[in-house]
Design a protein around this motif. Structure first.
Motif, PDB file in Angstrom:
ATOM      1  N   PHE A  23    -137.922  27.907  68.784  1.00  0.00           N
ATOM      2  CA  PHE A  23    -137.240  26.718  69.281  1.00  0.00           C
ATOM      3  C   PHE A  23    -137.827  26.455  70.660  1.00  0.00           C
ATOM      4  CE2 PHE A  23    -133.961  24.467  71.611  1.00  0.00           C
ATOM      5  CZ  PHE A  23    -133.652  23.456  70.718  1.00  0.00           C
ATOM      6  N   TYR A  24    -138.418  25.272  70.862  1.00  0.00           N
ATOM      7  CA  TYR A  24    -139.080  24.953  72.123  1.00  0.00           C
ATOM      8  C   TYR A  24    -138.983  23.456  72.377  1.00  0.00           C
ATOM      9  CZ  TYR A  24    -142.789  24.254  75.542  1.00  0.00           C
ATOM     10  OH  TYR A  24    -143.490  23.876  76.662  1.00  0.00           O
ATOM     11  N   ALA A  25    -138.681  23.083  73.601  1.00  0.00           N
ATOM     12  CA  ALA A  25    -138.617  21.677  74.037  1.00  0.00           C
ATOM     13  C   ALA A  25    -137.682  20.862  73.145  1.00  0.00           C
ATOM     14  CB  ALA A  25    -140.013  21.066  74.074  1.00  0.00           C
ATOM     15  N   GLY A  26    -136.579  21.496  72.738  1.00  0.00           N
ATOM     16  CA  GLY A  26    -135.591  20.799  71.933  1.00  0.00           C
ATOM     17  C   GLY A  26    -135.952  20.624  70.474  1.00  0.00           C
ATOM     18  N   ARG A  27    -137.011  21.307  70.013  1.00  0.00           N
ATOM     19  CA  ARG A  27    -137.459  21.156  68.626  1.00  0.00           C
ATOM     20  C   ARG A  27    -137.588  22.514  67.947  1.00  0.00           C
ATOM     21  NH1 ARG A  27    -142.712  17.398  68.943  1.00  0.00           N
ATOM     22  NH2 ARG A  27    -142.941  18.178  71.053  1.00  0.00           N
ATOM     23  N   ARG A  28    -137.402  22.509  66.635  1.00  0.00           N
ATOM     24  CA  ARG A  28    -137.640  23.702  65.820  1.00  0.00           C
ATOM     25  C   ARG A  28    -139.076  23.681  65.323  1.00  0.00           C
ATOM     26  NH1 ARG A  28    -132.316  22.214  64.484  1.00  0.00           N
ATOM     27  NH2 ARG A  28    -130.872  23.938  64.772  1.00  0.00           N
ATOM     28  N   TRP A  29    -139.740  24.856  65.371  1.00  0.00           N
ATOM     29  CA  TRP A  29    -141.143  24.978  64.994  1.00  0.00           C
ATOM     30  C   TRP A  29    -141.304  26.118  63.987  1.00  0.00           C
ATOM     31  CZ3 TRP A  29    -144.753  21.763  67.414  1.00  0.00           C
ATOM     32  CH2 TRP A  29    -144.286  21.051  68.519  1.00  0.00           C
ATOM     33  N   ARG A  30    -142.172  25.914  62.994  1.00  0.00           N
ATOM     34  CA  ARG A  30    -142.581  26.970  62.069  1.00  0.00           C
ATOM     35  C   ARG A  30    -143.973  27.425  62.464  1.00  0.00           C
ATOM     36  NH1 ARG A  30    -144.267  25.533  57.556  1.00  0.00           N
ATOM     37  NH2 ARG A  30    -144.236  23.327  57.937  1.00  0.00           N
ATOM     38  N   ILE A  31    -144.201  28.722  62.503  1.00  0.00           N
ATOM     39  CA  ILE A  31    -145.536  29.258  62.759  1.00  0.00           C
ATOM     40  C   ILE A  31    -146.328  29.053  61.475  1.00  0.00           C
ATOM     41  CG2 ILE A  31    -146.883  31.244  63.519  1.00  0.00           C
ATOM     42  CD1 ILE A  31    -144.619  30.245  65.518  1.00  0.00           C
ATOM     43  N   THR A  32    -147.452  28.338  61.560  1.00  0.00           N
ATOM     44  CA  THR A  32    -148.173  27.928  60.350  1.00  0.00           C
ATOM     45  C   THR A  32    -149.554  28.544  60.234  1.00  0.00           C
ATOM     46  OG1 THR A  32    -148.799  25.893  61.514  1.00  0.00           O
ATOM     47  CG2 THR A  32    -146.883  25.780  60.062  1.00  0.00           C
ATOM     48  N   ASP A  33    -149.808  29.615  60.974  1.00  0.00           N
ATOM     49  CA  ASP A  33    -151.043  30.373  60.799  1.00  0.00           C
ATOM     50  C   ASP A  33    -150.721  31.840  61.067  1.00  0.00           C
ATOM     51  OD1 ASP A  33    -150.851  30.634  63.558  1.00  0.00           O
ATOM     52  OD2 ASP A  33    -152.914  30.074  63.955  1.00  0.00           O
ATOM     53  N   THR A  34    -151.737  32.672  61.107  1.00  0.00           N
ATOM     54  CA  THR A  34    -151.540  34.083  61.429  1.00  0.00           C
ATOM     55  C   THR A  34    -151.633  34.247  62.937  1.00  0.00           C
ATOM     56  OG1 THR A  34    -152.510  34.756  59.329  1.00  0.00           O
ATOM     57  CG2 THR A  34    -152.401  36.421  61.066  1.00  0.00           C
ATOM     58  N   PRO A  35    -150.536  34.620  63.613  1.00  0.00           N
ATOM     59  CA  PRO A  35    -150.566  34.766  65.067  1.00  0.00           C
ATOM     60  C   PRO A  35    -151.559  35.829  65.525  1.00  0.00           C
ATOM     61  CG  PRO A  35    -148.312  34.686  64.270  1.00  0.00           C
ATOM     62  CD  PRO A  35    -149.198  34.838  63.062  1.00  0.00           C
ATOM     63  N   THR A  36    -152.166  35.581  66.679  1.00  0.00           N
ATOM     64  CA  THR A  36    -153.105  36.513  67.300  1.00  0.00           C
ATOM     65  C   THR A  36    -152.446  37.096  68.536  1.00  0.00           C
ATOM     66  OG1 THR A  36    -154.987  35.196  66.552  1.00  0.00           O
ATOM     67  CG2 THR A  36    -155.375  36.728  68.394  1.00  0.00           C
ATOM     68  N   ARG A  37    -152.428  38.421  68.627  1.00  0.00           N
ATOM     69  CA  ARG A  37    -151.840  39.067  69.806  1.00  0.00           C
ATOM     70  C   ARG A  37    -152.771  38.874  70.997  1.00  0.00           C
ATOM     71  NH1 ARG A  37    -147.874  42.898  70.059  1.00  0.00           N
ATOM     72  NH2 ARG A  37    -148.141  43.369  67.854  1.00  0.00           N
ATOM     73  N   LEU A  38    -152.209  38.463  72.122  1.00  0.00           N
ATOM     74  CA  LEU A  38    -152.978  38.275  73.347  1.00  0.00           C
ATOM     75  C   LEU A  38    -152.728  39.462  74.266  1.00  0.00           C
ATOM     76  CD1 LEU A  38    -152.240  34.511  74.010  1.00  0.00           C
ATOM     77  CD2 LEU A  38    -154.231  35.517  72.892  1.00  0.00           C
ATOM     78  N   ARG A  39    -153.788  39.921  74.876  1.00  0.00           N
ATOM     79  CA  ARG A  39    -153.706  41.076  75.769  1.00  0.00           C
ATOM     80  C   ARG A  39    -153.749  40.634  77.220  1.00  0.00           C
ATOM     81  NH1 ARG A  39    -151.731  44.678  72.386  1.00  0.00           N
ATOM     82  NH2 ARG A  39    -153.058  44.959  70.580  1.00  0.00           N
ATOM     83  N   HIS A  40    -153.473  41.565  78.093  1.00  0.00           N
ATOM     84  CA  HIS A  40    -153.408  41.343  79.534  1.00  0.00           C
ATOM     85  C   HIS A  40    -154.648  40.639  80.089  1.00  0.00           C
ATOM     86  CE1 HIS A  40    -152.421  42.142  83.696  1.00  0.00           C
ATOM     87  NE2 HIS A  40    -153.609  42.657  83.843  1.00  0.00           N
TER      88      HIS A  40
END
Length: 85
Positions: A23-40
Motif C-alpha cells: 500500500f503506497y501513496a493511497g493505492r494498493r499495488w501487486r508485485i508483478t515480477d520477481t523482486p530483487t534483494r538490494l544490498r547496502h
C-alpha cells in the motif's frame, strides 16, 4: 527546477520474506515480477553506520499503472527510495 521529496505511507506484505503486495501513496499495488534483494552497496544516501536492506520490484496498481520501486527498511518502517516508470 528543483526536486521535492514527498513521504507517503508505505506498507509491504511479505510471503516467505519476499514482497508480494504493498500500500503506497493511497493505492494498493501487486508485485508483478520477481523482486530483487538490494544490498547496502547500492544506496546513495548516508546510512549512519547501519546496514540498509531493501528490494527492487515492479508493481501494478488497481488501475493498471506499473512502476518499478526501490524500497528500503529502517527502524521507522519501509520507505520508497526511487520509482521508475
Amino acid at each position: 527546477m528543483s526536486a521535492i521529496d514527498i513521504e507517503h505511507e508505505l506498507t509491504i506484505w511479505m510471503t516467505d520474506d519476499i514482497p508480494t503486495r504493498m500500500f503506497y501513496a493511497g493505492r494498493r499495488w501487486r508485485i508483478t515480477d520477481t523482486p530483487t534483494r538490494l544490498r547496502h552497496s547500492i544506496w546513495d544516501q548516508p546510512t549512519d553506520g547501519h546496514a540498509l536492506y531493501g528490494w527492487r520490484f515492479q508493481a501494478t496498481d488497481e488501475d493498471g499503472a506499473t512502476y518499478v520501486f526501490d524500497v528500503y527498511r529502517e527502524e521507522a518502517g519501509w520507505h520508497v527510495h526511487h520509482t521508475y516508470r
